[in-house]
Scaffold this active site. Structure first.
Site, PDB file in Angstrom:
ATOM      1  N   ASP A   1       0.915  -1.028  -0.013  1.00  0.00           N
ATOM      2  CA  ASP A   1       0.053   0.119  -0.083  1.00  0.00           C
ATOM      3  C   ASP A   1       0.700   1.264  -0.097  1.00  0.00           C
ATOM      4  O   ASP A   1       0.769   2.406  -0.639  1.00  0.00           O
ATOM      5  CB  ASP A   1      -0.895  -0.072   1.256  1.00  0.00           C
ATOM      6  CG  ASP A   1      -1.916  -1.047   1.273  1.00  0.00           C
ATOM      7  OD1 ASP A   1      -2.051  -1.601   0.082  1.00  0.00           O
ATOM      8  OD2 ASP A   1      -2.850  -0.896   2.122  1.00  0.00           O
TER       9      ASP A   1
ATOM     10  N   LEU B   1      -9.712   7.019   2.962  1.00  0.00           N
ATOM     11  CA  LEU B   1      -8.910   7.679   3.744  1.00  0.00           C
ATOM     12  C   LEU B   1      -7.621   7.844   3.252  1.00  0.00           C
ATOM     13  O   LEU B   1      -6.847   7.031   2.508  1.00  0.00           O
ATOM     14  CB  LEU B   1      -8.901   6.803   5.059  1.00  0.00           C
ATOM     15  CG  LEU B   1     -10.139   6.539   5.908  1.00  0.00           C
ATOM     16  CD1 LEU B   1      -9.876   5.607   7.224  1.00  0.00           C
ATOM     17  CD2 LEU B   1     -10.794   8.026   6.167  1.00  0.00           C
TER      18      LEU B   1
ATOM     19  N   GLU C   1      -9.658   4.260  16.259  1.00  0.00           N
ATOM     20  CA  GLU C   1     -10.159   3.009  16.083  1.00  0.00           C
ATOM     21  C   GLU C   1      -9.230   1.962  15.349  1.00  0.00           C
ATOM     22  O   GLU C   1      -8.682   2.367  14.448  1.00  0.00           O
ATOM     23  CB  GLU C   1     -11.406   2.953  15.275  1.00  0.00           C
ATOM     24  CG  GLU C   1     -12.762   3.952  15.932  1.00  0.00           C
ATOM     25  CD  GLU C   1     -13.750   4.097  15.108  1.00  0.00           C
ATOM     26  OE1 GLU C   1     -14.074   3.370  14.304  1.00  0.00           O
ATOM     27  OE2 GLU C   1     -14.684   5.023  15.331  1.00  0.00           O
TER      28      GLU C   1
ATOM     29  N   LYS D   1      -8.281  -0.261  12.346  1.00  0.00           N
ATOM     30  CA  LYS D   1      -8.610   0.035  10.701  1.00  0.00           C
ATOM     31  C   LYS D   1      -8.607  -1.579   9.991  1.00  0.00           C
ATOM     32  O   LYS D   1      -7.562  -2.398  10.206  1.00  0.00           O
ATOM     33  CB  LYS D   1      -7.358   0.647  10.072  1.00  0.00           C
ATOM     34  CG  LYS D   1      -7.723   0.833   8.341  1.00  0.00           C
ATOM     35  CD  LYS D   1      -6.634   1.717   7.877  1.00  0.00           C
ATOM     36  CE  LYS D   1      -6.929   1.783   6.428  1.00  0.00           C
ATOM     37  NZ  LYS D   1      -6.960   0.698   5.431  1.00  0.00           N
TER      38      LYS D   1
ATOM     39  N   ARG E   1     -17.547  -0.908  -2.675  1.00  0.00           N
ATOM     40  CA  ARG E   1     -17.017   0.309  -2.690  1.00  0.00           C
ATOM     41  C   ARG E   1     -16.714   0.661  -4.260  1.00  0.00           C
ATOM     42  O   ARG E   1     -17.207   1.693  -4.861  1.00  0.00           O
ATOM     43  CB  ARG E   1     -15.993   0.741  -1.788  1.00  0.00           C
ATOM     44  CG  ARG E   1     -15.432   2.020  -1.987  1.00  0.00           C
ATOM     45  CD  ARG E   1     -14.287   2.391  -0.947  1.00  0.00           C
ATOM     46  NE  ARG E   1     -13.906   3.826  -1.480  1.00  0.00           N
ATOM     47  CZ  ARG E   1     -12.713   4.031  -2.220  1.00  0.00           C
ATOM     48  NH1 ARG E   1     -12.094   2.970  -2.762  1.00  0.00           N
ATOM     49  NH2 ARG E   1     -12.679   5.217  -2.739  1.00  0.00           N
TER      50      ARG E   1
ATOM     51  N   CYS F   1       9.589 -38.720  -7.620  1.00  0.00           N
ATOM     52  CA  CYS F   1       8.939 -38.191  -6.151  1.00  0.00           C
ATOM     53  C   CYS F   1      10.000 -38.076  -5.384  1.00  0.00           C
ATOM     54  O   CYS F   1      10.887 -39.075  -5.259  1.00  0.00           O
ATOM     55  CB  CYS F   1       7.945 -39.441  -5.750  1.00  0.00           C
ATOM     56  SG  CYS F   1       7.697 -39.255  -4.079  1.00  0.00           S
TER      57      CYS F   1
ATOM     58  N   CYS G   1       3.727 -44.932  -1.817  1.00  0.00           N
ATOM     59  CA  CYS G   1       4.811 -43.933  -1.632  1.00  0.00           C
ATOM     60  C   CYS G   1       4.599 -43.708   0.113  1.00  0.00           C
ATOM     61  O   CYS G   1       3.689 -43.249   0.611  1.00  0.00           O
ATOM     62  CB  CYS G   1       4.379 -42.559  -2.057  1.00  0.00           C
ATOM     63  SG  CYS G   1       5.496 -41.332  -1.701  1.00  0.00           S
TER      64      CYS G   1
HETATM   65  S1  IVH Z   1     -13.892   5.338   8.663  1.00  0.00           S
HETATM   66  C1  IVH Z   1     -15.027   8.452   5.485  1.00  0.00           C
HETATM   67  N1  IVH Z   1     -13.212   3.373  10.079  1.00  0.00           N
HETATM   68  O1  IVH Z   1     -10.119   1.763   5.208  1.00  0.00           O
HETATM   69  C2  IVH Z   1     -14.518   7.458   5.401  1.00  0.00           C
HETATM   70  N2  IVH Z   1     -12.772   3.195   7.629  1.00  0.00           N
HETATM   71  O2  IVH Z   1      -9.339   3.837   2.723  1.00  0.00           O
HETATM   72  C3  IVH Z   1     -14.928   6.576   6.568  1.00  0.00           C
HETATM   73  N3  IVH Z   1     -11.615   1.131   6.996  1.00  0.00           N
HETATM   74  O3  IVH Z   1     -11.804   0.989   2.623  1.00  0.00           O
HETATM   75  C4  IVH Z   1     -13.986   5.508   6.723  1.00  0.00           C
HETATM   76  N4  IVH Z   1     -11.379   0.243   8.825  1.00  0.00           N
HETATM   77  O4  IVH Z   1     -13.463   1.212   4.492  1.00  0.00           O
HETATM   78  C5  IVH Z   1     -13.255   3.975   8.698  1.00  0.00           C
HETATM   79  N5  IVH Z   1     -12.429   1.712  11.421  1.00  0.00           N
HETATM   80  C6  IVH Z   1     -12.439   2.256  10.405  1.00  0.00           C
HETATM   81  C7  IVH Z   1     -11.907   1.541   9.039  1.00  0.00           C
HETATM   82  C8  IVH Z   1     -12.192   2.056   7.793  1.00  0.00           C
HETATM   83  C9  IVH Z   1     -11.090   0.150   7.707  1.00  0.00           C
HETATM   84  C10 IVH Z   1     -11.402   1.332   5.629  1.00  0.00           C
HETATM   85  C11 IVH Z   1     -12.272   1.943   4.790  1.00  0.00           C
HETATM   86  C12 IVH Z   1     -11.543   2.092   3.523  1.00  0.00           C
HETATM   87  C13 IVH Z   1     -10.040   2.176   3.929  1.00  0.00           C
HETATM   88  C14 IVH Z   1      -9.406   3.392   3.826  1.00  0.00           C
END
Ligand code: IVH
Length: 720
Positions: A56, A106, A144, A146, A167, A432, A453
């Site tokens: 990423d 994000l 929070e 991710k 998405r 083998c 075998c």
């Molecule tokens: S809030 C306005 N909270 O991370 C955007 N996103 O690009 C609201 N993601 O695919 C996102 N965990 O879906 C939010 N606790 C979390 C998340 C989260 C994973 C994802 C989101 C997006 C990627 C960021």
């Protein structure tokens, strides 16, 4: 030029021209087009193929360079630039659907400095618009986890779940409603009749991912590199029954649209939508940074059954959020902090071949030992020859290794820059590695087709005696090696010879087998004869029949009209298509492999040998811990408890009760935990006695007094 090579060339171009103004004018337009092509291809790898080739961070670096070019030269922006929104191709299998509001992504940050910069920028915007809102000069944040999964919009109309949309480009996505309905923790109905659209993440728990990968390796399929790929690959399957089998979960973290006046704190929880209960609060950006860099936080999240790739920092205060709302593509009210990837570079020293019980020969690379997070790695699976070709792996190549989901290391890519010209092609095996017989090639795999075998036999035996199968104590890996190498046992049925006194005398001649060991093995072997049919079915190691499927088949036989007293009956029942079809989630591939297994003469001979040895095949007559005739009664168990269900079942079995996997007319009582579903209904229909898991149960079963008190009433056994 491969995408890998093209990416490397672009990355080194960027390193050379760190500022856009360094790019010579005549090269700019060509480079811009190349960069777009490269990003579009990586998007395709990520979104459509679910096989990202770069990290990423690498993607973000390329993307932000593209943005810099476009900022400096807005005149060259083309509509196919990934900055303009469109990403690759949408899957043709699913209908397209429009999102209620744009699903933004994000912005990622990777260190304290990035976070500080974001804070300063956001503060400036707030100050410019309404400085009063900045209490004490700070923004207030929540932190929070991710989720590393697949983003999805869920739409509820009044109470009812109506639609789920992936998405994709944020405006349009794929309508995956049918598959979404198979995800068990997503309610079909909300607590209140509200029109709401929410955003969440579809995930595959790590434990499920490991199981599925084990099955895929056994079937010669390339395993999923991580839980995200596994979730993405699973939710987009055409067969919803198979999606259900994949054990996906979904957590909700954002409200996209809601009826006016209904938005309030904790609305998601209030509506019974699943939210992940881990959240920290921070009054300043320095506190946020402390949380992000805290090893304890990382460890705590690593120990969950869900994979997280970072944290999401969200502005808490409603007014502050309003003011800094969003840019075109990213909300400013939230930003991601990505955990550093667990990557390590090392060299392929040699390649070995391993033959498994499915007869597939798997290439395995021996590596220059390397530390990756907390473990030292020396070997990594190369899976099959398609994988070797796709990744272009050669002997002596340097590679990037990644560890995901704590255990399994995975080769991300070859480091082509480190090639010296000494690298050699990895040739497939001709014989083998275990029995030296010629191999057979089919598609991407090489097979050992020798029925005898020794390596295959060893693996079959190890599986047969393992915990989830016949659970025979005392027969570890080295004992299996010794028994097979000395031809004392040649197949799984021969295990039953080990309780024969003449074989015991033979065993005692080996230095490892003292009296105690020989007696322990004999006892284990004898006890296993009376175990449940599901254990035998799992132990036979039929493709696609693992622990769960074996249990489903056994329960189905138990409940149905099938009378199974001998191998012949078993074969007839199991290969009857109406029987197999009556198993709820069964899959065509599974039906095929079960039928093939039971139609194979060699396997039938083996089963007859097992029957002669006295092994139980009657699903109603097993006695995992006691003999059926001596049982005090029979019980079934369902729902979630505050300790593992197996543990509770074992306690009852130790007390002389017989476990029925699913309740039948002959079951005496049913133990019920929280969130009991169809089995509870069935028990009620059958009119069985039902015991709820609370203190009063100890009146009936005093042996539970030590484990159940009023303070540990049933809790939801969530994944965490
Ligand atoms: S809030 C306005 N909270 O991370 C955007 N996103 O690009 C609201 N993601 O695919 C996102 N965990 O879906 C939010 N606790 C979390 C998340 C989260 C994973 C994802 C989101 C997006 C990627 C960021």
């Amino acid at each position: 030029m491969s995408l890998n090579e093209q990416t490397k060339a672009i990355q080194s171009f960027i390193t050379k021209h760190s500022k856009v103004s360094d790019i010579p004018a005549r090269e700019l337009s060509d480079f811009y087009i190349q960069l777009i092509d490269c990003l579009v291809d990586h998007n395709h790898q990520y979104y459509i193929e679910d096989k990202p080739l770069i990290s990423d961070k690498e993607y973000d670096d390329l993307f932000s360079y593209l943005k810099k070019i476009e900022e400096a030269h807005p005149e060259i922006i083309t509509s196919n630039s990934p900055t303009q929104g469109l990403i690759g191709q949408i899957s043709e299998w699913f209908q397209q659907a429009k999102h209620m509001t744009k699903l933004m992504s994000l912005e990622n940050t990777y260190n304290a400095q990035d976070l500080k910069e974001r804070d300063t920028r956001a503060k400036k915007i707030v100050e410019k618009n309404n400085s009063q809102v900045l209490s004490g000069g700070s923004l207030k944040f929540s932190v929070e986890p991710k989720f590393d999964g697949l983003s999805v919009e869920l739409i509820y109309e009044k109470w009812i779940f109506k639609q789920a949309i992936t998405r994709w480009d944020g405006r349009v996505g794929e309508d995956i409603t049918v598959n979404m309905k198979t995800i068990k923790n997503i309610p079909q109905k909300l607590k209140d009749p509200i029109d709401i659209s929410v955003r969440g993440e579809i995930l595959m728990p790590k434990s499920v991912w490991k199981e599925i990968n084990k099955e895929r390796e056994e079937d010669g399929e390339t395993p999923f590199a991580n839980t995200r790929n596994a979730a993405a690959g699973s939710i987009k399957l055409l067969d919803s029954a198979e999606v259900a089998r994949r054990g996906l979960v979904c957590y909700i973290y954002d409200v996209l649209k809601i009826e006016d006046g209904k938005l309030k704190m904790d609305i998601l929880q209030f509506l019974w939508l699943p939210v992940f209960k881990w959240k920290k609060e921070a009054d300043t950006i320095d506190e946020v940074i402390k949380i992000c860099l805290d090893e304890k936080v990382k460890k705590e999240l690593d120990s969950q059954d869900i994979e997280f790739d970072g944290l999401v920092i969200k502005v808490q205060n409603e007014e502050q959020r309003e003011i800094i709302w969003a840019t075109d593509h990213h909300p400013r009210r939230a930003v991601a902090y990505k955990f550093p990837a667990q990557l390590a570079a090392t060299q392929v020293l040699s390649v070995d071949f391993q033959v498994g019980r499915t007869w597939i020969i798997t290439p395995v690379a021996n590596l220059e030992p390397v530390q990756l997070s907390w473990a030292k790695l020396q070997r990594v699976s190369l899976h099959n020859f398609d994988f070797i070709k796709d990744k272009d792996i050669h002997l002596h190549d340097w590679i990037w290794l990644q560890r995901s989901g704590e255990v399994i290391p995975y080769i991300v890519s070859v480091i082509t820059d480190r090639r010296t010209g000494e690298e050699k092609i990895i040739h497939p095996p001709k014989v083998c590695p275990s029995c030296n017989e010629a191999v057979m090639q089919k598609d991407m795999h090489y097979y050992c087709v020798n029925e005898h075998c020794p390596e295959k036999t060893k693996q079959q035996i190890q599986h047969f005696v393992s915990k989830n199968c016949m659970d025979i104590m005392g027969i570890g890996e080295s004992i299996v090696d010794l028994l097979v190498e000395n031809k004392i046992i040649e197949n799984i049925a021969d295990i039953y010879k080990l309780s024969d006194p003449t074989i015991q005398i033979q065993l005692r001649k080996f230095p490892w087998f003292g009296d105690k060991k020989v007696t322990e093995i004999a006892k284990g072997v004898e006890e296993s004869k009376h175990k449940a049919l599901r254990r035998l079915l799992n132990g036979l190691w039929i493709s696609h029949v693992g622990k769960k499927m074996a249990q489903d088949i056994a329960s189905q036989i138990e409940e149905g009209r099938w009378k199974i007293e001998n191998v012949d009956n078993l074969e007839k029942a199991i290969t009857d298509i109406t029987f197999l079809d009556s198993i709820y989630w069964i899959w065509e591939k599974t039906v095929e492999s079960i039928t093939t297994f039971f139609h194979n003469k060699h396997n039938l001979k083996l089963l007859e040998q097992l029957e002669k040895a006295g092994i139980n095949i009657d699903p109603n007559k097993y006695t995992d811990l006691i003999k059926a005739s001596e049982a005090k009664g029979s019980f079934s168990i369902t729902g979630s408890f505050d300790l593992p269900r197996e543990k509770i079942a074992e306690l009852f079995q130790q007390q002389g009760y017989l476990l029925h996997e699913s309740p039948t007319k002959s079951t005496d009582f049913m133990l019920i935990g929280e969130k009991a579903g169809s089995k509870k209904k069935k028990a009620q229909e059958l009119g069985l006695i039902i015991y709820e898991w609370r203190e009063s149960i100890t009146k009936q079963f005093p042996f539970l007094k030590t484990i159940i008190t009023e303070t540990n009433k049933p809790k939801t056994q969530s994944l965490f």
